[in-house]
Design an enzyme around this catalytic site. Sequence first.
Site, mmCIF file in Angstrom:
data_model
loop_
_atom_site.group_PDB
_atom_site.id
_atom_site.type_symbol
_atom_site.label_atom_id
_atom_site.label_comp_id
_atom_site.label_asym_id
_atom_site.label_seq_id
_atom_site.Cartn_x
_atom_site.Cartn_y
_atom_site.Cartn_z
ATOM 1 N N GLU A 1 -8.073 0.274 -14.560
ATOM 2 C CA GLU A 1 -8.615 0.642 -12.963
ATOM 3 C C GLU A 1 -8.511 2.100 -13.181
ATOM 4 O O GLU A 1 -6.951 2.219 -12.566
ATOM 5 C CB GLU A 1 -7.463 -0.384 -12.960
ATOM 6 C CG GLU A 1 -8.209 -0.690 -11.318
ATOM 7 C CD GLU A 1 -7.257 0.916 -9.954
ATOM 8 O OE1 GLU A 1 -7.359 0.156 -8.831
ATOM 9 O OE2 GLU A 1 -6.164 0.870 -11.198
ATOM 10 N N ASP B 1 -3.556 -1.199 -14.171
ATOM 11 C CA ASP B 1 -3.540 -0.608 -12.440
ATOM 12 C C ASP B 1 -3.176 0.809 -12.600
ATOM 13 O O ASP B 1 -2.532 1.634 -13.666
ATOM 14 C CB ASP B 1 -2.539 -0.914 -11.881
ATOM 15 C CG ASP B 1 -2.514 -0.513 -10.226
ATOM 16 O OD1 ASP B 1 -3.352 -1.298 -9.322
ATOM 17 O OD2 ASP B 1 -1.809 0.725 -9.894
ATOM 18 N N ASN B 2 -3.812 1.638 -12.470
ATOM 19 C CA ASN B 2 -3.668 3.108 -12.854
ATOM 20 C C ASN B 2 -3.856 3.908 -14.054
ATOM 21 O O ASN B 2 -2.260 4.975 -13.742
ATOM 22 C CB ASN B 2 -3.331 3.808 -11.153
ATOM 23 C CG ASN B 2 -3.398 3.928 -9.627
ATOM 24 O OD1 ASN B 2 -4.034 3.954 -10.048
ATOM 25 N ND2 ASN B 2 -2.741 3.421 -8.532
ATOM 26 N N ASP C 1 7.759 2.144 -1.103
ATOM 27 C CA ASP C 1 7.627 1.309 -2.122
ATOM 28 C C ASP C 1 7.346 1.129 -3.250
ATOM 29 O O ASP C 1 7.991 0.280 -3.834
ATOM 30 C CB ASP C 1 6.923 -0.072 -1.484
ATOM 31 C CG ASP C 1 5.475 0.162 -1.109
ATOM 32 O OD1 ASP C 1 4.747 1.441 -1.429
ATOM 33 O OD2 ASP C 1 5.296 -0.903 -0.976
ATOM 34 N N LYS D 1 -3.069 -7.513 0.629
ATOM 35 C CA LYS D 1 -2.330 -6.383 -0.365
ATOM 36 C C LYS D 1 -0.989 -6.527 0.622
ATOM 37 O O LYS D 1 -0.068 -6.273 -0.536
ATOM 38 C CB LYS D 1 -3.090 -5.325 -0.907
ATOM 39 C CG LYS D 1 -3.778 -5.110 -1.591
ATOM 40 C CD LYS D 1 -4.500 -3.400 -1.399
ATOM 41 C CE LYS D 1 -3.779 -2.556 -0.601
ATOM 42 N NZ LYS D 1 -4.393 -0.862 -0.939
ATOM 43 N N TYR D 2 -0.563 -6.886 1.730
ATOM 44 C CA TYR D 2 0.411 -6.556 2.246
ATOM 45 C C TYR D 2 1.006 -8.276 2.982
ATOM 46 O O TYR D 2 1.009 -8.405 3.831
ATOM 47 C CB TYR D 2 0.214 -5.553 3.662
ATOM 48 C CG TYR D 2 -0.127 -3.964 2.635
ATOM 49 C CD1 TYR D 2 1.022 -3.764 2.311
ATOM 50 C CD2 TYR D 2 -1.458 -4.121 3.037
ATOM 51 C CE1 TYR D 2 0.391 -2.298 1.259
ATOM 52 C CE2 TYR D 2 -1.984 -2.496 2.457
ATOM 53 C CZ TYR D 2 -0.611 -1.999 1.511
ATOM 54 O OH TYR D 2 -1.592 -1.057 1.191
ATOM 55 N N GLN E 1 5.894 0.496 -12.503
ATOM 56 C CA GLN E 1 5.585 1.381 -11.765
ATOM 57 C C GLN E 1 7.225 0.294 -11.307
ATOM 58 O O GLN E 1 6.725 -0.608 -11.400
ATOM 59 C CB GLN E 1 4.899 1.890 -10.437
ATOM 60 C CG GLN E 1 3.591 0.432 -10.238
ATOM 61 C CD GLN E 1 2.562 0.770 -9.367
ATOM 62 O OE1 GLN E 1 1.811 1.437 -9.557
ATOM 63 N NE2 GLN E 1 2.042 -0.515 -7.948
ATOM 64 N N LYS F 1 6.451 -2.446 2.759
ATOM 65 C CA LYS F 1 5.398 -2.138 4.118
ATOM 66 C C LYS F 1 5.248 -3.633 4.632
ATOM 67 O O LYS F 1 5.082 -5.052 3.533
ATOM 68 C CB LYS F 1 4.500 -1.341 2.958
ATOM 69 C CG LYS F 1 4.008 -0.615 2.168
ATOM 70 C CD LYS F 1 4.914 0.755 3.088
ATOM 71 C CE LYS F 1 4.829 2.443 2.899
ATOM 72 N NZ LYS F 1 3.210 2.596 2.268
#
Length: 674
Positions: free
Chosen positions: A421, A392-393, A356, A534-535, A321, A261
Amino acid sequence: MATNRPPRQTTQEIPVAGRARAVIEAIAPAVDAGRFAAKRIAGDRVEVEADCFADGHDTLACRLRWRRDDEADWRESPMTPLGNDRWRGAFTVSEPGRYRYTVTAWVDHFLSWRHDFVRRTDPEDIRVAAQVGAGLIDAAAARAGGADRECLAAWARRLRVGTSLPALRAEAMDEGLAEVAMRYPDRSLATTAPTEYPLVVDCSRARFSAWYEMFPRSCGAEPGAHGTLRDCEARLEYVAKMGFDVLYLPPIHPIGRERRKGRNNALELAPADIGSPWAIGAAEGGHKALHPELGTLADFRRLVERARELGLELALDIAFQCAPDHPYVREHAEWFRWRPDGTVQYAENPPKKYQDIFPFDFESAQWAELWHELAGVLAFWIGEGVRIFRVDNPHTKPFAFWEWAIDRVKREHPDVIFLAEAFTRPKVMHRLAKLGFTQSYTYFAWRNTKRELTEYFTDLTKGPGRDYFRPNCWPNTPDILPEYLQFGGRAAFMARLVLAATLSANYGIYGPAFELLEHLPREPGSEEYLDSEKYQLRTWDLARDDSLAEFIGRVNAARRDNPALQSDDGLEFFPVDNDEIICYAKIDAEGGSAALVVVNLDPHHTQSGWVTLDLDRLDVDAARPFQVHDALTGARFLWSGARNFVQLDPARSPAHVFRVRRRIRTERDFDYFL
């Protein structure tokens, strides 16, 4: 020939424990009737209550039993009656680990005898009762040994040959001899609760911590340069000076190149775009590798050690992930969900799409191999010195996996902390906490009004989750820029910091975005940051005059200096006759300290009102004036009685954090310092 006699009952139909008369019910704490563990901190006094009773009027004896999971023998302590057949006992847990506790009770004929004997008045009745007591004491002597056996046997003999009634009554009621007899009760018909209730004991940082999130790649020494772990190391003193004790790093692994991204989550990629750290894995490696531009594992170990020298513990992001070019995708295609067109299903939460990122398929036929590999990721970073993981998640992975993985880690490393989170449905968040997550993110970012905050934190601290759900409150994250911060200005950031840091013993901020008042959304109505870190790389001017770093340091100092702010226990809300002002106290009943917090929730206008305190709850003398001292500004006010006036100008300071020194009982010391 017909008969009206009832059918004869066989021995198989008679309860095995039919003579055991004690009943044990409603043991607390008990998370889902003992299916999950309650949580405490090393050094805590663990209080356990139960309903214990029996038929008739006999006296009951109750014991609390506990042990570590790795111990074979139980330890015991007496339970005391609270009234209405409710009993309480306690034990202290000295170190992190897994424990079990239960309750046992029995009809104690010796105690029943003493209870009835003191009420007897008929001379013959007293003499017969003394003989009965002698028999019970002889039985206790038989269970005793050494000097206690001789002592009890002699007592029984004196009861049998007692002369005058006053002497006999005094002999029977001897407290010292009764204490000896009670060491050797007849427990042959005791009832023990069938459930052994689990207890997880964590290290002190699980209860009290201040987190600071920082992207290492934005720590570059020069604007636009990709930061390294050595650059991150140079920022440690800055973080420690603000009073934080956990430094949390987003993923530090290689970032995928396929479907990467661009800035602000754009699908179109510019040559210089560096991608999202949560798109994990590339040719250089996956979850057990470092992004090559950050440095080496030796640099990482050096960062961990230097952080500890400054009182900081490093927390690492765990995001299970993969980027499309993660080695797992090539080497373990079976761990992913494939679509009919021959491509892997990427992550999505319609209408949001994360092209992504590939999620794992936990329903794969090779799920067991996947579980062991992911557990190996945790083990790898623990081996590199990590003791805290922000996950995360976690709500998008199976509950069973987390229960297994966390249990596996904490049996070998009981000091490891897992932060969930999971901004999702309440029951899912609570399930994750029950399964083993040490701390949990909360809905704090979206609770803004006095009513919302009062109801939410009353539920967190006094509801059923208080035994297993440890809140960790964040006013912002890289994913969440709340509307209140977008439009509230500097005062909004200050107020939300005070609320997070004092309502919860665990809190964190995403910096330097927070202290530098980053407030522009990507577009109207969005909670995403414009030019999100983040990007892309960001350059932060930490020396800016408007930085909140010094204010944050004062808030964290107030937390460290006041034990009442280091726990989620003892939270009490007090009325204020203005809905824009919230007032609450944190009270440390055991340590004798208290904190009183008053916050103006309106970031734009001065607000005032009358606070009504519960002076008995604060242990302040209502008949004498007392002084209140604000830890944030140094201001002092003289208050008197329960009802006092407050006024907060958000342009100066939107909050008071008062320390409460408990009641001073000497006549000379007439000032009270809050």
